[in-house]
Each structure stands twice: as structure tokens, then as C-alpha cells.
Scaffold this motif. Structure first.
Motif, PDB file in Angstrom:
ATOM      1  N   ALA A  19      17.964 -13.908  -6.529  1.00 32.37           N
ATOM      2  CA  ALA A  19      18.108 -14.725  -5.318  1.00 32.37           C
ATOM      3  C   ALA A  19      18.867 -13.993  -4.209  1.00 32.37           C
ATOM      4  O   ALA A  19      18.818 -14.419  -3.053  1.00 32.37           O
ATOM      5  N   LEU A  20      19.541 -12.898  -4.548  1.00 29.30           N
ATOM      6  CA  LEU A  20      20.303 -12.165  -3.529  1.00 29.30           C
ATOM      7  C   LEU A  20      19.411 -11.708  -2.379  1.00 29.30           C
ATOM      8  O   LEU A  20      19.816 -11.767  -1.219  1.00 29.30           O
ATOM      9  N   LYS A  21      18.225 -11.240  -2.684  1.00 29.70           N
ATOM     10  CA  LYS A  21      17.317 -10.780  -1.630  1.00 29.70           C
ATOM     11  C   LYS A  21      16.959 -11.928  -0.692  1.00 29.70           C
ATOM     12  O   LYS A  21      16.990 -11.773   0.525  1.00 29.70           O
ATOM     13  N   SER A  22      16.676 -13.101  -1.266  1.00 32.45           N
ATOM     14  CA  SER A  22      16.322 -14.267  -0.450  1.00 32.45           C
ATOM     15  C   SER A  22      17.509 -14.806   0.335  1.00 32.45           C
ATOM     16  O   SER A  22      17.328 -15.475   1.349  1.00 32.45           O
ATOM     17  N   ALA A  23      18.721 -14.542  -0.130  1.00 30.92           N
ATOM     18  CA  ALA A  23      19.915 -15.021   0.570  1.00 30.92           C
ATOM     19  C   ALA A  23      20.135 -14.290   1.897  1.00 30.92           C
ATOM     20  O   ALA A  23      20.869 -14.775   2.759  1.00 30.92           O
ATOM     21  N   GLU A  24      19.495 -13.127   2.023  1.00 31.69           N
ATOM     22  CA  GLU A  24      19.567 -12.344   3.266  1.00 31.69           C
ATOM     23  C   GLU A  24      21.002 -12.194   3.769  1.00 31.69           C
ATOM     24  O   GLU A  24      21.350 -12.626   4.864  1.00 31.69           O
ATOM     25  N   GLY A  25      21.820 -11.566   2.933  1.00 29.35           N
ATOM     26  CA  GLY A  25      23.214 -11.334   3.332  1.00 29.35           C
ATOM     27  C   GLY A  25      24.019 -12.616   3.435  1.00 29.35           C
ATOM     28  O   GLY A  25      24.932 -12.706   4.250  1.00 29.35           O
ATOM     29  N   PHE A  26      23.685 -13.594   2.627  1.00 25.06           N
ATOM     30  CA  PHE A  26      24.341 -14.899   2.600  1.00 25.06           C
ATOM     31  C   PHE A  26      24.196 -15.644   3.932  1.00 25.06           C
ATOM     32  O   PHE A  26      25.050 -16.437   4.308  1.00 25.06           O
ATOM     33  N   THR A  27      23.082 -15.413   4.610  1.00 24.16           N
ATOM     34  CA  THR A  27      22.818 -16.135   5.855  1.00 24.16           C
ATOM     35  C   THR A  27      21.930 -17.352   5.633  1.00 24.16           C
ATOM     36  O   THR A  27      21.769 -18.162   6.543  1.00 24.16           O
ATOM     37  N   ARG A  28      21.368 -17.481   4.432  1.00 19.92           N
ATOM     38  CA  ARG A  28      20.530 -18.636   4.092  1.00 19.92           C
ATOM     39  C   ARG A  28      21.245 -19.451   3.021  1.00 19.92           C
ATOM     40  O   ARG A  28      21.596 -18.942   1.954  1.00 19.92           O
ATOM     41  N   LEU A  29      21.490 -20.722   3.315  1.00 22.06           N
ATOM     42  CA  LEU A  29      22.336 -21.563   2.474  1.00 22.06           C
ATOM     43  C   LEU A  29      21.781 -21.762   1.068  1.00 22.06           C
ATOM     44  O   LEU A  29      22.494 -21.557   0.086  1.00 22.06           O
TER      45      LEU A  29
END
Length: 109
Positions: A19-29
Motif C-alpha cells: 500500500a506504500l506505493k498507493s499512499a503516494e508519500g502519505f498524501t492519500r488518506l
């Protein structure tokens, strides 16, 4: 039960890492929450595993299986291409985990 706890820990870590890739640098909640929850669950169940298994053995299994699983997910969902050296390397990791579990006296069965 220690191997069940380890399997839960590995699965949670693989979900979180994927899921880290989908989190996009923790910009997606949503994906960011999945990462945090996954790692929290992973470390909790790893701590339960360490009541029985030696830390080095548990971590070797965790990291080996986790690498192979995350690579498989990246191949399927993110289109990561694996060349022959990558496949051989993953095979060696799998072989290492099997040797630890089947032949080592360090593992409590």
C-alpha cells in the motif's frame, strides 16, 4: 500458534508495504491508514511470535517470505517486470527459508 502469528505478521506487513506505493508519500488518506494499520498489526503479531521463535529465525522467515510476496504483488498489480536474475534471486530466498525451517535446529518445531 507461533507460526500462525508469524503468518499474520507477514501478511499484514506485505499489505502495508504494498500500500506504500498507493499512499503516494502519505498524501492519500486511505492507503496511508492501511499502511499504518498493517505495520501495527505486523509488529504486534511478530512480538507474539518472538515468545517462541528466536528473533533471528523469525526475522529471516518474515523478511524472506515478505520479499517474495511483495515482489509477486508488485509484478501482478504494478506491472513490475522480473528478469531471470531476479527470479533466480527469489528462488534462492525461498530456498533459504526452506532450509531454515526444514533443516535448522534453531527453529522450535
Amino acid at each position: 500458534m507461533s507460526y500462525l502469528y508469524l503468518l499474520i505478521a507477514i501478511t499484514a506487513e506485505v499489505v502495508a508495504t504494498s500500500a506504500l506505493k498507493s499512499a503516494e508519500g502519505f498524501t492519500r488518506l486511505g492507503p496511508s491508514l492501511l499502511v499504518a494499520a498493517g505495520y501495527g498489526i505486523a509488529f504486534f503479531f511478530l512480538s507474539l511470535t518472538l515468545r517462541v521463535l528466536p528473533v533471528g529465525i523469525a526475522y529471516a522467515i518474515w523478511s524472506g517470505v515478505g520479499i517474495v510476496m511483495v515482489t509477486g504483488i508488485a509484478w501482478i498489480y504494478y506491472g513490475q517486470h522480473l528478469d531471470m536474475p531476479a527470479m533466480v534471486g527469489l528462488g534462492l530466498i525461498i530456498a533459504g527459508v526452506l532450509v531454515i525451517n526444514l533443516l535448522s535446529r534453531s527453529v522450535a518445531h
